[in-house]
Design an enzyme around this catalytic site. Structure first.
Site, PDB file in Angstrom:
ATOM      1  N   GLU A 165       0.793  -1.233   0.000  1.00 16.35           N
ATOM      2  CA  GLU A 165       0.000   0.000   0.000  1.00 16.35           C
ATOM      3  C   GLU A 165       0.825   1.283   0.000  1.00 16.35           C
ATOM      4  O   GLU A 165       0.770   2.068   0.961  1.00 16.35           O
ATOM      5  CB  GLU A 165      -0.951   0.012   1.199  1.00 16.35           C
ATOM      6  CG  GLU A 165      -1.908  -1.163   1.257  1.00 16.35           C
ATOM      7  CD  GLU A 165      -2.960  -1.015   2.364  1.00 16.35           C
ATOM      8  OE1 GLU A 165      -2.853  -0.099   3.192  1.00 16.35           O
ATOM      9  OE2 GLU A 165      -3.904  -1.837   2.377  1.00 16.35           O
ATOM     10  N   ASN A 184      -5.641  -4.996  -1.799  1.00 14.56           N
ATOM     11  CA  ASN A 184      -6.252  -4.991  -0.471  1.00 14.56           C
ATOM     12  C   ASN A 184      -7.552  -4.214  -0.554  1.00 14.56           C
ATOM     13  O   ASN A 184      -7.586  -3.105  -1.096  1.00 14.56           O
ATOM     14  CB  ASN A 184      -5.340  -4.296   0.547  1.00 14.56           C
ATOM     15  CG  ASN A 184      -4.039  -5.046   0.773  1.00 14.56           C
ATOM     16  OD1 ASN A 184      -3.862  -6.174   0.309  1.00 14.56           O
ATOM     17  ND2 ASN A 184      -3.114  -4.427   1.488  1.00 14.56           N
ATOM     18  N   TYR A 211     -11.072  -3.010   1.740  1.00 11.32           N
ATOM     19  CA  TYR A 211     -11.833  -2.954   2.992  1.00 11.32           C
ATOM     20  C   TYR A 211     -13.215  -2.334   2.818  1.00 11.32           C
ATOM     21  O   TYR A 211     -14.192  -2.790   3.389  1.00 11.32           O
ATOM     22  CB  TYR A 211     -11.044  -2.182   4.065  1.00 11.32           C
ATOM     23  CG  TYR A 211      -9.860  -2.987   4.536  1.00 11.32           C
ATOM     24  CD1 TYR A 211     -10.005  -3.950   5.525  1.00 11.32           C
ATOM     25  CD2 TYR A 211      -8.608  -2.838   3.945  1.00 11.32           C
ATOM     26  CE1 TYR A 211      -8.941  -4.738   5.934  1.00 11.32           C
ATOM     27  CE2 TYR A 211      -7.532  -3.627   4.345  1.00 11.32           C
ATOM     28  CZ  TYR A 211      -7.706  -4.574   5.338  1.00 11.32           C
ATOM     29  OH  TYR A 211      -6.661  -5.358   5.724  1.00 11.32           O
ATOM     30  N   GLU A 248      -5.397  -8.646   1.207  1.00 12.47           N
ATOM     31  CA  GLU A 248      -5.983  -8.301   2.512  1.00 12.47           C
ATOM     32  C   GLU A 248      -7.466  -8.030   2.329  1.00 12.47           C
ATOM     33  O   GLU A 248      -7.870  -7.338   1.398  1.00 12.47           O
ATOM     34  CB  GLU A 248      -5.380  -7.010   3.108  1.00 12.47           C
ATOM     35  CG  GLU A 248      -4.020  -7.162   3.708  1.00 12.47           C
ATOM     36  CD  GLU A 248      -3.484  -5.841   4.293  1.00 12.47           C
ATOM     37  OE1 GLU A 248      -4.274  -4.992   4.745  1.00 12.47           O
ATOM     38  OE2 GLU A 248      -2.261  -5.687   4.275  1.00 12.47           O
TER      39      GLU A 248
END
Ligand code: FCB
Length: 448
Positions: free
Chosen positions: A169, A295, A297, A352
Site C-alpha cells: 500500500e 487490499n 476494505y 488483505e
C-alpha cells in the site's frame, strides 16, 4: 454460522490459494533486538496513537513464532503473508544482520516444512529511522537503499520464499504518512505526498529488478489498496469529484506499475505538487509482474464541495465495522471489474480483506458472527468477479490475529484469532473456525 460458496465457484476449487496475513511491526514486538523504525518514533510522539500504545511488545510474535505457526497450520490455510522488518535485517551500515535474518530463515523453513506457502512483503511501512533522518521517502536515495536491502535479503533467503511483494500500500505510506501526517513519519503537505509516492514507486521498480535477478522463480509483484469511488449523485460536480478521488487513490499507483505513466489527472496538479520524475523513472517503475496484490476494505462515495474540492459521504443505513468503515462487498466486485476492463492485468490476489469488530471474549470463545458475515459477503463478491472473467488466484484474510492497528493502537481488533494482550493467549474466534471449515470443505468436495 458457515461461510459457503457454490461448488462451481472458481473460489471453491482446491487450487485457489487461501491464506492469512500479518505485518512485522503489528505483531513482532522484540523492538530491543532490532534498530528503530519510523513507527517507534511516531508512537513515542504524544497524541499520535489513540490508546497511547506502541509496538515494543505487540503480539510478542518474535518469541512466540512457533506457537503462532502451529496456529496458522491449525487454520488449514495454504499460505501465510507476512512482512520482513527492514530495520531487523539490515544494519546501520547497510549490511545483513545475522540475528535478524536467522529469525526469518527459521520461520520460512518451518512454513515450508508445514507446506504453507510463504508470501513475503518486503516493506510494510516500518522504514528504518536512520533513513527517515536522511529524508525518508522524500529522499530519492531511499529507493536505492530499498533496492540494496532487497538484493541482500533475497540472496540470504535463497529458495525458501514462494512469493514476494515489494511494497504494501504505497498510497498509505505516501498519503497518510507524508501528506496528512496521521501515520508515521507524520509529515504534512500536499507536495510531500506526491514526492514520497514517486520515490516509493521507484523503489518498487528497483526492487522488482533485484527480484528478477536474484529470485526469478518466486511470484513477484506489489500490493496496492483499492476502493471504488462513486459519486453521491448524478450531478456533474459529484461525478468529477469521484473521478478525481479514483485517479488519486487507485490509478496513481496501478497505472505507473502496469503502464509506466501517471494518470491524466497529473495535468491538473499545480507545479509545486508535481512528482519529481527523472528521465527513465517511469520505465524503471513499470516492470513485468507475476501478480498484483489488492487490499480491499470498503468503498468511497464523494460529493463535490467546491471547485476541485470534495468530501466523503457515508450511507448511514449500511452496517459499519469498528473502524467506522461501511460494509460494502459489492464495491469489491465493482473495483475488480473496473480494473479488469481498463488494464491488462496480471493474475490477481486479494492480499488483505477483513474487518475490525467490537469482539467480546466470554467463556473461552469469541462469537464474531458479524465478521463471518463480512467474510461471506466479500468472498462471494470476489467469486462474482471471478465468474465474470477476472483472473483471481488467492485470498488472504486480514488478519491472522488481533494486532497493533497503527494510529488506532490495540483497540481495533481485525484478527480471526483473539489476542489477550495481558497474557498473550491466543483464541481462535468463531470467524477463524468458519474460515478453516470453509477452506477445508473444498478438499472434501473434490474427493467426494
Ligand atoms: C491496511 C494495512 C494493514 C492493516 C489493515 C487494516 O491498510 O495494510 O496493515 O492495518 O489496513
Amino acid at each position: 454460522m458457515k461461510i459457503s460458496l457454490a461448488k462451481s465457484s472458481p473460489l471453491s476449487q482446491v487450487n485457489f490459494t487461501y491464506g492469512v496475513a500479518t505485518a512485522a511491526f503489528q505483531i513482532e514486538g522484540a523492538a530491543d533486538s532490532r534498530r528503530a523504525c519510523i513507527w517507534d518514533t511516531f508512537c513515542a510522539t504524544p497524541d499520535k496513537i489513540k490508546d497511547k500504545s506502541d509496538g515494543l511488545v505487540a503480539c510478542d510474535h518474535y518469541h512466540r513464532w512457533e506457537e503462532d505457526l502451529d496456529l496458522i497450520e491449525s487454520l488449514e490455510v495454504d499460505a501465510y503473508r507476512f512482512s520482513i522488518s527492514w530495520p531487523r535485517v539490515i544494519t546501520l551500515n547497510g549490511e545483513l544482520d545475522p540475528q535478524g535474518v536467522s529469525f526469518y530463515i527459521k520461520l520460512l523453513d518451518a512454513l515450508n516444512k508445514k507446506n504453507i506457502k510463504p508470501y513475503v512483503t518486503l516493506y510494510h511501512w516500518d522504514l528504518p529511522q536512520h533513513l527517515e533522518d536522511n529524508g525518508g521517502w522524500l529522499n530519492r536515495e531511499t529507493a536505492y537503499h530499498f533496492r540494496d536491502y532487497v538484493e541482500l535479503i533475497t540472496q540470504a533467503f535463497g529458495d525458501r520464499v514462494y512469493s514476494y511483494s515489494t511494497l504494501n500500500e504505497p498510497f498509505c505510506s505516501a498519503y497518510l504518512g507524508y501528506e496528512l501526517g496521521i501515520h508515521a513519519p507524520g509529515i504534512v503537505g500536499k507536495a510531500f505526498g506526491k514526492q514520497a509516492a514517486h520515490h516509493l514507486l521507484l523503489a518498487h521498480g528497483l526492487g522488482m529488478q533485484a527480484l528478477a535477478k536474484n529470485s526469478p522463480n518466486t511470484l513477484n509483484g506489489i500490493v496496492l489498496n483499492v476502493s471504488p469511488c462513486y459519486p453521491k449523485t448524478d450531478a456533474e460536480e459529484d461525478i468529477k469529484a469521484a473521478w478525481a478521488a479514483d485517479q488519486n487513490l487507485n490509478h496513481w499507483y496501478v497505472m505507473p506499475v502496469l503502464e509506466g505513466k501517471y494518470p491524466s489527472s497529473i495535468d491538473t496538479l499545480p507545479e509545486a505538487e508535481m512528482p519529481p520524475i527523472e528521465e527513465g523513472d517511469m520505465d524503471i517503475i513499470c516492470q513485468p509482474m507475476d501478480y498484483l496484490g489488492l487490499n480491499y476494505y470498503t468503498r468511497e462515495v464523494y460529493q463535490a464541495t467546491g471547485e476541485n474540492e470534495r468530501e466523503k459521504w457515508v450511507d448511514e443505513s449500511l452496517p459499519f465495522t469498528d473502524m467506522g468503515w461501511e460494509v460494502y462487498p459489492q464495491g469489491l466486485t465493482d473495483i475488480l471489474l473496473q480494473l479488469n476492463k481498463q488494464y491488462t492485468l496480471p493474475p490477481l490476489y486479494i492480499t488483505e480483506n477483513g474487518a475490525a469488530m467490537p469482539d467480546t471474549y466470554a467463556n473461552g470463545q469469541v462469537q464474531d458472527t458479524n465478521r463471518i458475515e463480512y467474510f461471506q459477503g466479500h468472498l462471494q463478491a470476489v467469486s462474482d468477479a471471478a465468474e465474470k472473467g477476472v483472473d483471481i488466484r488467492g485470498y488472504f484474510a486480514w488478519s491472522l490475529m488481533d494486532n497493533f492497528e497503527w494510529a488506532e493502537g490495540y483497540e481495533k481488533r481485525f484478527g480471526i484469532v483473539y489476542v489477550d494482550y495481558a497474557t498473550q493467549q491466543r483464541t481462535i474466534k468463531a470467524s477463524g473456525l468458519a474460515y478453516r471449515d470453509f477452506i477445508s470443505r473444498r478438499h472434501f468436495a473434490k474427493s467426494a
